[in-house]
Design a protein around this motif. Structure first.
Motif, PDB file in Angstrom:
ATOM      1  N   THR A  37       0.855  -1.188   0.000  1.00  0.00           N
ATOM      2  CA  THR A  37       0.000   0.000   0.000  1.00  0.00           C
ATOM      3  C   THR A  37       0.887   1.233   0.000  1.00  0.00           C
ATOM      4  N   GLY A  39       2.274   3.882   1.922  1.00  0.00           N
ATOM      5  CA  GLY A  39       2.468   3.999   3.359  1.00  0.00           C
ATOM      6  C   GLY A  39       2.152   5.387   3.874  1.00  0.00           C
ATOM      7  N   GLN A  40       2.111   5.475   5.161  1.00  0.00           N
ATOM      8  CA  GLN A  40       1.888   6.768   5.795  1.00  0.00           C
ATOM      9  C   GLN A  40       3.164   7.600   5.700  1.00  0.00           C
ATOM     10  N   ASN A  41       3.028   8.892   5.742  1.00  0.00           N
ATOM     11  CA  ASN A  41       4.163   9.818   5.678  1.00  0.00           C
ATOM     12  C   ASN A  41       4.943   9.711   4.367  1.00  0.00           C
ATOM     13  N   GLY A  70      -2.084  -0.260  10.716  1.00  0.00           N
ATOM     14  CA  GLY A  70      -1.699   0.754   9.746  1.00  0.00           C
ATOM     15  C   GLY A  70      -2.341   0.552   8.390  1.00  0.00           C
ATOM     16  N   LYS A  71      -2.666  -0.691   8.038  1.00  0.00           N
ATOM     17  CA  LYS A  71      -3.292  -0.967   6.742  1.00  0.00           C
ATOM     18  C   LYS A  71      -4.577  -0.168   6.569  1.00  0.00           C
ATOM     19  N   ALA A  73      -5.511   2.770   7.911  1.00  0.00           N
ATOM     20  CA  ALA A  73      -5.229   4.184   7.632  1.00  0.00           C
ATOM     21  C   ALA A  73      -4.683   4.357   6.220  1.00  0.00           C
ATOM     22  N   GLU A  74      -3.832   3.437   5.787  1.00  0.00           N
ATOM     23  CA  GLU A  74      -3.235   3.538   4.452  1.00  0.00           C
ATOM     24  C   GLU A  74      -4.289   3.377   3.363  1.00  0.00           C
ATOM     25  N   ALA A  77      -6.632   6.366   3.155  1.00  0.00           N
ATOM     26  CA  ALA A  77      -6.005   7.503   2.467  1.00  0.00           C
ATOM     27  C   ALA A  77      -5.862   7.261   0.966  1.00  0.00           C
ATOM     28  N   ASP A  78      -5.565   6.018   0.579  1.00  0.00           N
ATOM     29  CA  ASP A  78      -5.362   5.684  -0.833  1.00  0.00           C
ATOM     30  C   ASP A  78      -5.726   4.215  -1.028  1.00  0.00           C
TER      31      ASP A  78
END
Length: 186
Positions: A37, A39-41, A70-71, A73-74, A77-78
């Protein structure tokens, strides 16, 4: 040598056979694909997941996760993601590009009901996944339905790379053309 990967229909059939086997057989290579995915940041993220369903008719697969991972949130976002399977015996890489949807609550209740009690502890617990710990014993597993989610992945494209003895063969199948398929350079 197997002729499975010498035709486009044979290649596509082989992909779906491997995905179905991954759902049913814990030892099958497709059981544990790598999910990538955004990733964040601004980074990229990849991790091994467990394949839970494969639906050829609708070109969908699914994996389960903790809503605190985290998956989630990722993908929120996308939703663009990819899964990669490597089958060492067949010498084939399968790459699926997909668009993820998150199912939770009432939408995921039927799947939660089919998960064995002991396995439910993968969805819940404290602290949440990814939280720093001084010692692994600080994590307390717990089965919490509110923390269970399904990543429903609509497959947009399938790409294979077969490392054949006589030649490598690479194929691409896209949802946009009904997964008709075409050969591309390896």
């Amino acid at each position: 040598m197997s002729k499975t990967f010498e035709t486009l229909p044979g290649t596509l059939d082989a992909v779906w056979q491997r995905l179905a086997r991954g759902v049913a057989d814990r030892r099958a290579p497709a059981r544990h694909p790598v999910l990538a995915t955004a990733g964040q940041n601004g980074g990229a993220a990849a991790r091994v997941v467990v394949l839970r369903a494969a639906d050829r008719a609708n070109a969908r697969i699914e994996v389960h996760t903790d809503t605190a991972s985290g998956k989630i949130a990722e993908v929120t976002a996308d939703p663009a993601c990819a899964l990669v399977v490597w089958d060492p015996r067949a010498q084939v890489q399968i790459r699926l590009t997909a668009t993820a949807s998150i199912l939770s609550g009432a939408d995921a209740a039927g799947r939660w009901a089919r998960i064995p009690e002991g396995a439910r502890t993968n969805y819940g617990g404290a602290p949440a996944p990814g939280t720093p710990l001084a010692d692994p014993a600080e994590h307390r597993p717990g089965a919490t339905f509110d923390r269970f989610a399904v990543l429903d992945l609509r497959i947009d494209a399938i790409e294979t790379l077969h490392l054949g003895r006589d030649r490598h063969r690479r194929a691409r199948f896209e949802r946009a053309d009904g997964f008709a398929g075409r050969w591309i350079a390896p």
